[in-house]
Every structure is written in structure tokens, then in C-alpha cells.
Design a protein around this motif. Structure first.
Motif, PDB file in Angstrom:
ATOM      1  N   GLY A   1      28.882 -28.083   9.590  1.00  8.47           N
ATOM      2  CA  GLY A   1      29.954 -27.300   8.973  1.00  8.47           C
ATOM      3  C   GLY A   1      29.781 -25.802   9.189  1.00  8.47           C
ATOM      4  N   THR A   2      29.886 -25.064   8.103  1.00  5.21           N
ATOM      5  CA  THR A   2      29.784 -23.609   8.179  1.00  5.21           C
ATOM      6  C   THR A   2      28.441 -23.179   8.747  1.00  5.21           C
TER       7      THR A   2
ATOM      8  N   LYS B   1      37.524 -23.223   6.725  1.00  2.88           N
ATOM      9  CA  LYS B   1      37.778 -22.710   5.366  1.00  2.88           C
ATOM     10  C   LYS B   1      39.213 -23.004   4.946  1.00  2.88           C
TER      11      LYS B   1
END
Ligand code: M6R
Length: 308
Positions: free
Chosen positions: A7-8, A190
Motif C-alpha cells: 500500500g502506501t 488515498k
């Protein structure tokens, strides 16, 4: 060298991989932790594991699978006593403070800065990067807090006026080129997480290989524009098909949040326009509030993903 995460954290890892390879010509691979099975690393590979929580099951499993026989493990985490930190040879604490919302925001910027300072100092210690370049890069990093503050105020004043057009469509594309690509990916993640709208990021150069078919009249296309000379042609390609383009860039763009949007800024060429991450976070938050979704605790998601 290999950088792993999800992910991030994986998006942040991409900016760090880019710094190692562009600044030090260091062969660096990016490993999606959940897909690490079958990955083969050479002996003595340095592995950097990125994880805000330090408890992500996919990352812990990937480390076991990679079977680091002679290599070393560096953890970049926001939780210095986590399971990941305990397995690592070296722990770099992001010191971002506790992050309560499920969406990683301040820990994204903090892990990018932690990783790139590690890259600069490691490459200098190895004799690859001269002191003059190190000082130039450190000066750019010292300016970063001011640039991020400017990006926040630029985004807070510009984003409300584009919310109507963003909310009218069921989704959007995000584009970047070169070092801007990981920020487009992070923005898309996001936006999905907070607004429940589809948001897909692509390297702008890949549009003609498929994604261009998604564009119709009014499709929102958010461009991370750090003045890569190839971007105007890509912007023209989507505008010609009716896209509603929103540029996050320097002066004259819809959200003038990228300070010194020229490629004379060395950091832009290595780790990219970090301050562009902030307007993307502001877009996600304000659009989520407009759509009435839960900003701090998005549905179906957990802050620490402790299952594979
Ligand atoms: O704790 P970690 O950094 O290992 O978490 C990895 C991902 O689950 C995490 O970054 C996730 O993508 C975020 N909620 C995104 O905002």
C-alpha cells in the motif's frame, strides 16, 4: 538492494528505490510484499522493509519467504518495538508520532524523508556521492517543511472549487511521469480509501497502451505535474478526448503546490515532488466529506493489516 512493503508504504518505497538507483546507480528492486513468493534475491542483498505499523502480516511473511541468508534487513517503521523492528538488523524510526486515521498521511511523508536521508547518507558513506551533492540535497530537504506548508494552503484554497466536478463522476484517473508516478499512485490509493470512488494511477506514457480508452467527456484526470517535459503532450492527449484535467504543479496550475517546479531541483529528479502528496490528501479528505464517507475509519479497512 530490495525494498518491500504494501500500500502506501510500497509507494514510499518506490521513491526511495528511485533515489538509490538515480543517485547511486544502485540496482534496486521493489517487491510487493503480498506477492513476494517466487522472488529470488542474490546473496548479500540489502533488504529495506517499509511498514508504518511494523505488524503487516504480508511484510512479515515476505521477510521469512525471502530467506535473507547473508543479506541484512533494515526496517523503516513508525513503531520501533513492532514485530518488524524485532526482526531487523537496523531500525530507522520515522518519528512521525501516532497516526490514528486508517489512511496513512503524515507517515507517508515521514517515511519518504527517512528513506531518502538514509539513501543519501549510505551512498555518501560508500563514496558514491560527493559532499557537494549531499549538501545540495540536504538544503533542499531543509526547505521541505516550508514547501509542504505552502502546498497545504494552496490545496485548501483551490480544492473546494473543483469538488463539484470531481463528485459528478464515478471515478478519476491520476497521471504522473518519472519520479512523479509514485505520488500519482499514492493519490489514487488515498482517493479510493476515503471516497470509495475508483481512482486509477498510470504512468502518463502508458496512456496509449490502454487507459486512454477510459477517457470520455468530463472524466477527471489529476496530473502530478513537476514539469517533466513529456507531460504536456500527455495532457493534450486526454484533453483532446474531453478529460477535465486538474494539474497539481507549479505556478499557473490548478493547484500551485509544487515549489520550484523545475527540474533544476535535484530532489525532483531523485525522489520526486514530495509536497504534491499533500494536495492529493486534501482532495481525498474534502471529497470524502462532500460525499459523506467516513474519513478516519473507511469501511472494510484496518489500520494494521495483521492477516494475509
Ligand atoms: O502498516 P503498513 O505501512 O505496513 O501498512 C501497509 C498498508 O496496509 C497501508 O499503507 C495502507 O495501504 C494504508 N491504509 C493506506 O492509507
Amino acid at each position: 538492494m530490495a525494498i518491500i512493503g504494501c500500500g502506501t508504504s510500497l509507494n514510499a518505497g518506490e521513491t526511495i528505490a528511485s533515489t538509490f538507483s538515480r543517485l547511486g546507480a544502485t540496482p534496486t528492486s521493489l517487491v510487493v510484499a503480498s506477492e513476494s513468493q517466487g522472488t529470488v534475491l542474490e546473496d548479500d542483498t540489502l533488504v529495506i522493509a517499509m511498514s508504518q505499523s511494523g505488524e503487516t502480516a504480508d511484510v512479515l511473511r515476505a521477510i521469512d519467504d525471502l530467506n535473507l541468508r547473508h543479506g541484512h534487513l533494515v526496517a523503516i517503521t513508525n513503531t520501533a518495538h513492532s514485530s518488524l523492528a524485532r526482526r531487523a538488523d537496523v531500525v530507522l524510526d520515522r518519528l512521525a508520532g501516532e497516526e490514528i486515521g486508517v489512511a496513512a498521511t503524515k507517515t507517508f511523508t515521514a517515511q519518504v524523508v527517512t528513506g531518502i536521508t538514509f539513501a543519501i547518507s549510505a551512498l555518501h558513506a560508500r563514496g558514491t556521492v560527493p559532499r557537494s551533492i549531499v549538501l545540495r540535497l540536504l538544503n533542499e530537504l531543509y526547505e521541505l517543511p516550508d514547501h509542504i506548508e505552502q502546498a497545504i494552503s494552496a490545496a485548501e484554497s483551490a480544492v473546494p472549487s473543483v469538488l463539484d466536478s470531481l463528485s459528478e463522476h464515478s471515478g478519476m484517473l491520476l497521471l504522473g511521469r518519472g519520479t512523479g508516478v509514485p505520488y500519482a499512485r499514492e493519490g489514487a490509493l488515498k482517493i479510493k480509501e476515503l471516497t470509495y470512488r475508483w481512482a486509477e494511477a498510470f504512468p502518463a506514457g502508458g496512456l496509449k497502451h490502454g487507459p486512454l480508452a477510459l477517457i470520455e467527456k468530463g472524466t477527471p484526470v489529476i496530473v502530478v505535474d513537476h514539469s517533466d517535459p513529456r507531460l504536456p503532450r500527455n495532457i493534450a492527449e486526454v484533453q483532446a478526448r474531453g478529460a477535465n484535467v486538474l494539474r497539481i504543479g507549479g505556478a499557473g496550475s490548478n493547484i500551485p503546490a509544487v515549489a520550484d517546479a523545475t527540474l533544476n531541483n535535484l530532489g525532483r529528479q531523485l525522489w520526486g515532488p514530495l509536497e504534491a502528496a499533500v494536495p492529493l490528501q486534501v482532495i481525498s479528505r474534502l471529497l470524502a466529506r462532500r460525499l459523506g464517507t467516513e474519513v478516519d475509519r473507511p469501511r472494510n479497512l484496518a489500520k494494521a493489516v495483521t492477516v494475509e
